[in-house]
Design an enzyme around this catalytic site. Structure first.
Site, short mmCIF file in Angstrom:
data_model
loop_
_atom_site.label_atom_id
_atom_site.label_comp_id
_atom_site.label_asym_id
_atom_site.label_seq_id
_atom_site.Cartn_x
_atom_site.Cartn_y
_atom_site.Cartn_z
N GLU A 157 0.86 -1.19 0.00
CA GLU A 157 0.00 0.00 0.00
C GLU A 157 0.89 1.23 0.00
O GLU A 157 1.95 1.24 0.64
CB GLU A 157 -0.90 0.03 1.24
CG GLU A 157 -1.73 1.32 1.30
CD GLU A 157 -2.83 1.32 2.35
OE1 GLU A 157 -2.75 0.53 3.29
OE2 GLU A 157 -3.76 2.13 2.19
N CYS A 175 -6.62 1.19 2.93
CA CYS A 175 -7.58 2.30 2.94
C CYS A 175 -7.42 3.19 1.71
O CYS A 175 -8.32 3.96 1.38
CB CYS A 175 -7.39 3.13 4.20
SG CYS A 175 -7.74 2.22 5.70
N ASN A 215 -11.96 -2.97 0.59
CA ASN A 215 -10.87 -3.25 1.53
C ASN A 215 -11.45 -3.60 2.89
O ASN A 215 -11.96 -4.69 3.08
CB ASN A 215 -9.92 -2.05 1.60
CG ASN A 215 -8.88 -2.21 2.70
OD1 ASN A 215 -8.30 -3.28 2.82
ND2 ASN A 215 -8.67 -1.20 3.53
N GLU A 216 -11.38 -2.67 3.83
CA GLU A 216 -11.87 -2.98 5.18
C GLU A 216 -13.30 -2.46 5.33
O GLU A 216 -13.56 -1.59 6.14
CB GLU A 216 -10.97 -2.31 6.21
CG GLU A 216 -9.97 -3.24 6.81
CD GLU A 216 -9.07 -2.56 7.84
OE1 GLU A 216 -9.29 -1.39 8.21
OE2 GLU A 216 -8.11 -3.24 8.25
O1 AHR Z 1 -2.07 -1.29 6.78
C1 AHR Z 1 -2.51 -0.03 7.12
C2 AHR Z 1 -4.03 0.08 7.10
O2 AHR Z 1 -4.59 -0.76 8.04
C3 AHR Z 1 -4.68 -0.35 5.81
O3 AHR Z 1 -4.71 0.67 4.89
C4 AHR Z 1 -6.07 -0.70 6.23
O4 AHR Z 1 -6.62 -1.71 5.45
C5 AHR Z 1 -5.92 -1.07 7.68
O5 AHR Z 1 -6.79 -0.36 8.48
#
Ligand code: AHR
Length: 659
Positions: free
Chosen positions: A50, A245, A376-377
């Protein structure tokens, strides 16, 4: 180190590390080498990339100029003009968004340096790392509306000494890319780029760029080789990208849109990086995404290092920790189309629109995408509704593509308790569980998957790291305590490789001066990089993943915490090796007698690899990058058994050619 210090370290993590009373006691571990269990997926141990902590711009993207196209919110951020000795000069930032929406701004310079000098300096990403005898490739897009213009391009050391440079002449009133190369005469971690405008003139300039010649695979405009080499050395099974994120965006407007990250770099639309403003305690006002590393480069990276690509796409939801914006269900079509087009970009024939773009970018062969993450989350019913829309469209057109779904940000609690059963009832392919938890949590959860439903969805442990202090606190360290706890947990993942089919540590990279989130697997500055103890744990598992799980028992029990021991075993049918991983989290040496009754040969050579430290707070650093690193020694089977002494706080890998 004193015993007191050692005990203090162990005590510091409370209940986590068992104190073993009788050192003399030997634990007998039995490995059933003649009864191979579930197949281990080639993709089992992967990486998650990321663009956080300056991982892309200022990190793996080898571009050395910050804000090269003047598109940051403050257009001159990273740049500094200077007028000396009576010279005049000014810059006007023009915005041609009507004709060039993806790269609207450029700089218009007017100067008279008949006397004195007019210069423009770029500070790079926390300085520019310069290597002695390295070739540097400078380029800019420019036109000279009022006749030929001469620029002097130089690299300066931190003390202002020139350490390499060249002259560039710009002629003609048409936008053209001008290039020039030169060799640096000294090494400097904190250099800067200086452009001196000669004589008198005007110039329009954009995409002012500088790359070292030694990029990964020597690709012009490519990636930083030392950082990619650290990834390649992990031999990862997959690369999950681009987030995180960052996929979601703080708001939908700043979500990751893959189509804006492909094609010519000068047409990729820069946006703010969502980590720019995320943490008040680590502000990063100069953190943007140039997308010099875009989806083509991610696919190419995965291919280069032999990993499956696993892109994550936005499913019509912005980050639920931020704005929580969602796209109405009846307006999801453009998002869905992006997902379908992405599969075409990766796999489609060169006669398709997006397959052709891939070919035009230099890769006519497909990238063989098999996995796609939807969101993602994300969490809540709003995610389920959107997942259903995406899954039905993707599966209808590409039934072979496996979909990875979110399980929310935590491995337990109300968000997980809601989502997990719903996703299971929908019979999804993969559920992506994330754990940023204490070392104690990792130890306790080494048996988490022993009782999971064997027939349900597969698990992707997509983001995990032991946080030594509190989640996302700047005090969290990549110390031995965290790496040891992760190793113990990973034995549980390996033991359950029938259902846990992929796993990746997170985040992957951090610039020592540009980070927002810690801990991270690999740290770097402008010239150097190193793997943390956690990196060596990942590497130990990834390079020794085997082909099938073997049962390893102490008596009739799995080895998941008793006396502080954790263990897993695999067989590699290709190399005919039995590979055993034992983690001793206790504060004492422990003797183990590993019986492998199923082996055919009674004695065969092998190796023991040990990662250890007597100080749980030990870390690797730029100046001491191998403070914790694996050490190898020979081992041999004696009468179908290996007797070994496990050092306190250690990870031991035993490998024997024994089939
Ligand atoms: O790894 C950092 C962040 O942690 C990522 O962007 C997210 O998916 C999680 O909250």
């Amino acid at each position: 180190m004193s015993i007191y210090r050692y005990c203090k370290n162990l005590l510091a993590i409370g209940i986590a590390f068992a104190s073993v009373t009788a050192q003399a006691q030997t634990t007998v571990l039995t490995v059933k080498a003649d009864k191979p269990g579930a197949a281990i997926q080639p993709a089992m141990w992967g990486i998650f990339f990321e663009d956080i902590n300056f991982a892309a711009d200022g990190g793996i993207y080898a571009e050395l100029v910050k804000n090269r196209s003047f598109e940051f919110y403050e257009p001159m951020m990273g740049w500094k003009e200077q007028r000396d000795g009576g010279a005049t000069g000014r810059v006007l930032v023009l915005n041609q968004s009507a004709t060039m929406p993806s790269n609207p701004r450029y700089a218009h310079f007017v100067w008279d340096a008949s006397q004195g000098s007019y210069t423009l300096a770029n500070e790079g990403f926390r300085g520019i790392g310069i290597k002695k005898d390295m070739q540097y490739n400078f380029s800019l897009w420019a036109k000279a509306p009022e006749g030929d213009v001469k620029l002097k391009v130089e690299l300066l050391a931190a003390n202002g000494t020139p350490i390499g440079g060249t002259d560039v002449t710009i002629s003609g009133n048409d936008w053209k890319r001008h290039t020039a190369s030169f060799t640096a005469s000294a090494t400097e971690p904190k250099g800067k780029l200086l452009i001196t405008f000669q004589g008198k003139g005007t110039l329009d300039g954009d995409m002012i760029s500088l790359f070292p010649n030694d990029t990964w695979k020597n690709r012009p405009g490519g990636l930083r080789a030392d950082l990619i080499q650290l990834l390649a050395d992990l031999k990862p099974g997959f690369v999950r990208f681009p987030g995180g994120c960052i996929v979601e965006g703080h708001e939908l407007d700043t979500r990751y849109q893959w189509k804006k990250t492909v094609g010519n770099v000068e047409s990729r639309e820069l946006i703010v990086n969502r980590w720019n403003t995320e943490f008040k305690h680590r502000p990063a006002p100069d953190y943007y995404q140039s997308f010099g590393v875009g989806f083509f480069e991610y696919f190419q990276l995965a291919e280069d290092i032999g990993a499956e690509p696993l892109p994550i796409i936005n499913c019509g939801m912005a980050c639920q920790f931020n704005t929580s914006e969602v796209v109405p269900l009846d307006q999801l079509d453009p998002y869905l189309q992006d997902a379908l087009d992405l599969i075409e970009f990766a796999n489609g024939g060169t006669d398709t629109k997006w397959g052709k773009l891939r070919a035009d970018m230099g890769h006519p062969a497909p990238f063989n995408l098999k996995l796609l993450g939807v969101g993602n989350e994300q969490w809540g019913p709003q995610y389920v509704e959107r997942y259903i829309v995406f899954a039905s469209a993707i599966k209808a057109k590409y039934p072979a593509v496996k979909i990875v779904t979110s399980a929310g940000p935590s491995p337990d609690g109300p968000l997980f308790e809601y989502l997990n059963p719903v996703l299971r009832s929908l019979n999804v392919d993969f559920i992506d569980e994330h754990y940023y938890r204490s070392p104690e949590w990792f130890l306790k959860n080494a048996s988490r998957y022993d009782t999971y439903d064997r027939k349900g969805p597969k698990i992707f442990a997509g983001e995990y790291a032991a946080h030594t202090e509190k989640k996302v606190q700047p005090e969290n360290k990549n110390n031995w305590e965290s790496a040891l706890a992760e190793a113990a947990f990973m034995t549980g993942l390996e033991r359950n490789a029938d259902i846990v089919q992929m796993a990746s540590y997170a985040p992957l990279f951090a610039h020592v001066e540009g980070w927002q989130w810690t801990p991270d697997l690999i740290w770097f500055d402008n010239l150097r990089s190193f793997g943390t103890p956690n990196y060596y744990v990942q590497k130990l598992f990834s390079l020794n993943k085997g082909t099938n799980v073997l049962s390893i028992l102490a008596g009739n029990e799995t080895v998941a915490g008793k006396n502080g021991l954790y263990a897993s075993a695999v067989v590699d049918n290709n190399t005919k090796e039995v590979i055993i991983k034992v983690v001793n989290t206790s504060d004492k040496e422990q003797a183990v007698d590993i019986q492998i009754p199923g082996v055919k040969k009674a004695s065969a050579a092998g190796t023991i690899t040990v990662l250890k430290s007597t100080n749980l707070e030990s870390v690797n650093t730029l100046d001491n990058p191998f403070n914790i690193k694996p050490a190898e020694q020979a081992v041999s089977l004696k009468g179908k058994a290996i007797k070994s002494t496990l050092p306190p706080a250690s990870v031991t890998l035993i490998k024997v050619k024994a089939l």
